[in-house]
Design an enzyme around this catalytic site. Structure first.
Site, PDB file in Angstrom:
ATOM      1  CG  ASP A  29      -0.259  -0.205   2.512  1.00 47.55           C
ATOM      2  OD1 ASP A  29       0.976  -0.159   2.536  1.00 47.55           O
ATOM      3  OD2 ASP A  29      -0.940  -0.437   3.514  1.00 47.55           O
ATOM      4  CE  LYS A  61      -6.396   0.095  -7.756  1.00 46.72           C
ATOM      5  NZ  LYS A  61      -5.862  -0.895  -8.640  1.00 46.72           N
ATOM      6  CG  MET A  71       1.158  10.500   8.920  1.00 45.73           C
ATOM      7  SD  MET A  71       0.365   9.094   9.721  1.00 45.73           S
ATOM      8  CE  MET A  71       1.470   8.795  11.086  1.00 45.73           C
TER       9      MET A  71
HETATM   10  N1  SAH Z   1       6.577   4.049   7.460  1.00 45.18           N
HETATM   11  C1  SAH Z   1       6.726   5.304   6.769  1.00 45.18           C
HETATM   12  C2  SAH Z   1       5.805   6.368   7.288  1.00 45.18           C
HETATM   13  C3  SAH Z   1       4.344   6.063   7.150  1.00 45.18           C
HETATM   14  S1  SAH Z   1       3.319   7.364   7.760  1.00 45.18           S
HETATM   15  C4  SAH Z   1       8.186   5.745   6.838  1.00 45.18           C
HETATM   16  O1  SAH Z   1       8.966   5.156   7.580  1.00 45.18           O
HETATM   17  O2  SAH Z   1       8.559   6.660   6.109  1.00 45.18           O
HETATM   18  C5  SAH Z   1       3.103   8.350   6.312  1.00 45.18           C
HETATM   19  C6  SAH Z   1       3.789   9.679   6.473  1.00 45.18           C
HETATM   20  O3  SAH Z   1       5.161   9.522   6.222  1.00 45.18           O
HETATM   21  C7  SAH Z   1       3.340  10.749   5.535  1.00 45.18           C
HETATM   22  O4  SAH Z   1       2.197  11.424   6.045  1.00 45.18           O
HETATM   23  C8  SAH Z   1       4.531  11.676   5.494  1.00 45.18           C
HETATM   24  O5  SAH Z   1       4.559  12.518   6.598  1.00 45.18           O
HETATM   25  C9  SAH Z   1       5.666  10.700   5.633  1.00 45.18           C
HETATM   26  N2  SAH Z   1       6.255  10.339   4.342  1.00 45.18           N
HETATM   27  C10 SAH Z   1       6.333   9.112   3.799  1.00 45.18           C
HETATM   28  N3  SAH Z   1       7.003   9.160   2.631  1.00 45.18           N
HETATM   29  C11 SAH Z   1       7.348  10.450   2.437  1.00 45.18           C
HETATM   30  C12 SAH Z   1       8.072  11.139   1.430  1.00 45.18           C
HETATM   31  N4  SAH Z   1       8.573  10.511   0.359  1.00 45.18           N
HETATM   32  N5  SAH Z   1       8.242  12.472   1.579  1.00 45.18           N
HETATM   33  C13 SAH Z   1       7.767  13.124   2.634  1.00 45.18           C
HETATM   34  N6  SAH Z   1       7.082  12.521   3.605  1.00 45.18           N
HETATM   35  C14 SAH Z   1       6.876  11.194   3.532  1.00 45.18           C
END
Ligand code: SAH
Length: 504
Positions: free
Chosen positions: A39, A61, A175
């Site tokens: 996802d 999805k 987030m």
């Molecule tokens: N497990 C993921 C985070 C999931 S929570 C990790 O370790 O990165 C989802 C949040 O992660 C988003 O709301 C955003 O704040 C951040 N995030 C994930 N990918 C990102 C990216 N490429 N650029 C900026 N923020 C990102």
């Protein structure tokens, strides 16, 4: 295949977006998987590594705006594992940084299903790194906190200790962009100085990465002006000051540019690599599929009358491959060509014959059909068979007929566009976000225009980048707007021309 009982399900961190940031083992497991459950991937291209036939299940999805509930995902993993399948559960960033990986593992453990965890590069770490922000630094920061901004404006008690965060050196909030104002408020109330620098990093590690800098006092306004949108990270602390000096990713010369690479030559992947390394967002236009003609009465007819042809002209590697394959299918072989004069247009076409032990009799210096006309002008008109694609230019057959040769055109294969891959390219062209479309030959121009047939996108709105003068002339002739032209007919030359036009 040997199936270790210790890892039927692999919980894998896919990294933050740049597909190069997955671990070696994570990639290996994707290649081995029977089922990949994923996802919200920053790097959907990672799925291309799954073997053909592997089941790819998108649990993110949105059906009626709802993702698959967590319990259903847990059940799915259990069910697939119990079917004896090798399951990969792929999550963005690291699976345990706000990824709910723990809940999935608990379910598997209680069902007695073996699993392993392969950590990933979290956006919380990669984002600052790609924004030129060393998230800890001896000179200013000895502590780091990662928190969710999700609960900042909840009326209920937040589980995030905002009071404590106000005193941590570097704070990374995930987030959080939707609740930026509430977050800033909480930190300032808890005593964080209003001059503290803040960075917002959108789409970190992707070609669309953008960093907006401010302080606790003005970041809300700056975010509004810049229209900052998720996914984004909020980075708070003195380390943010380094961005100005150390930003590297967003300073690459083609960062922010979108370039479409049309594929019809093996070098396309070199071009994609070179442009990506320079920072461009590279979209690949669909490959052209070569299909052999199954029913080919023209070829059977040709075989019956093969003695009437002194000259056989081949115009492409596909033509040579198609010819030899069809010959062998008809229980014939290359000995039938013993007395023929073999003419090949282009060095690759000639090589296709050499590899089969036949040295072509003539290969013109330039790679176009017209180059053969002087050769035939000097000779006595006899039978010429031109073996090539179903649809091609008629210049050579017409010219040879005029010279009184008996000309037969025998189609061996057809080219078809692989339609599905074109959607993102078409959407980007419509939105006007494409800076250049690279053309490495005249036929790539024709094919690209053909691909756009029926989309309403006019050639005049295609920003063409041509590999050399012949391709540039084709662009002009087809009304494609030229934005860059290489003077040397090579991939590095084309890259240089794009750099000259768009480079920072
Ligand atoms: N497990 C993921 C985070 C999931 S929570 C990790 O370790 O990165 C989802 C949040 O992660 C988003 O709301 C955003 O704040 C951040 N995030 C994930 N990918 C990102 C990216 N490429 N650029 C900026 N923020 C990102």
């Amino acid at each position: 295949m040997h199936r270790s009982k210790t890892h039927i399900v692999s919980l894998i961190g896919a990294g933050p977006g740049d597909p190069g940031l997955i671990t070696v083992r994570g990639l290996q497991r994707i290649r081995e998987a029977d089922v990949v459950v994923f996802d919200q991937l920053g790097a959907p291209a990672l799925l291309d590594n799954a073997r053909p036939g592997a089941e790819l299940i998108d649990v993110g999805k949105r059906a009626g705006d709802h993702t698959l509930p967590q319990e259903k995902i847990n059940e799915l993993l259990v069910q697939k594992a119990k079917e004896g399948k090798r399951v990969v559960r792929l999550k963005g960033g690291d699976p345990h940084i706000f990824g709910r990986g723990g809940e999935e593992m608990e379910t598997l453990a209680s069902e007695g299903i073996g699993f392993e965890v392969i950590p990933g590069v979290s956006s919380a770490i990669a984002g600052p790194a790609y924004a030129g922000i060393p998230i800890t630094h001896r000179s200013c920061t000895a502590s780091l906190a990662i928190a969710t901004g999700h609960e900042a404006d909840d009326t209920a008690e937040s589980r995030v200790p905002w009071e404590s965060l106000a005193h941590i050196g570097s704070v990374v909030i995930l987030m959080g962009v939707g609740r930026l104002e509430a977050i800033v408020e909480r930190l300032r109330k808890a005593g964080r100085r209003s001059t503290t620098p803040v960075a917002l990093i959108e789409q970190a590690t992707t070609p669309k990465q953008r960093t907006t800098i401010g302080t606790l006092a003005d970041i809300v306004e700056k975010a509004r002006d810049a229209k900052v949108k998720p996914p984004a990270l909020i980075v708070i602390g003195e380390v943010v000051r380094y961005h100005e000096r150390l930003s590297w990713f967003e300073r690459r010369p083609l960062h922010g540019r979108t370039i479409v690479v049309t594929r019809s030559r093996a070098q396309a992947s070199d071009l994609v690599q070179a442009l990506s390394d320079l920072g461009a967002n590279v979209l690949t236009a669909p490959a052209i599929k070569i299909e052999k003609l199954d029913q080919n009465p023209g070829f059977d007819d040709f075989l019956k009358h093969i003695s009437e042809f002194k000259y056989l002209v081949f115009t492409s590697v596909n033509g040579v491959d198609g010819f030899v394959d069809t010959l062998i299918e008809r229980k014939k072989d290359l000995r039938d060509l013993a007395a023929k004069t073999i003419i090949c247009i282009g060095p690759a076409t000639a090589d296709a014959f050499r590899r089969r032990g036949i040295t072509p009799d003539f290969v013109p210096d330039t790679f176009v059909a017209e180059a053969l006309i002087p050769y035939f002008q000097e000779r006595k008109p006899e039978g010429v068979a031109i073996l090539r694609a179903e649809k091609a230019r008629e210049v050579l057959p017409d010219a040879l007929r005029e010279l009184k040769y008996k000309v037969e055109v025998i189609p061996l294969y057809k080219t078809k566009l692989d339609g599905s891959a074109g959607e993102s390219v078409i959407a980007a062209l419509r939105a006007g976000t494409v800076d250049a479309v690279t053309f490495t030959s005249s036929s790539t121009v024709d094919n690209f225009i053909e691909m756009l047939a029926g989309t309403g996108i006019e050639p005049a709105s295609i920003p063409g980048a041509a590999i050399g003068p012949v391709t540039a002339a084709t662009c002009a002739e087809k009304n494609v707007r030229l934005v860059a032209e290489s003077s040397v007919h090579t991939i590095p030359g084309l890259v240089d021309a794009l750099l000259a036009r768009f480079g920072k």
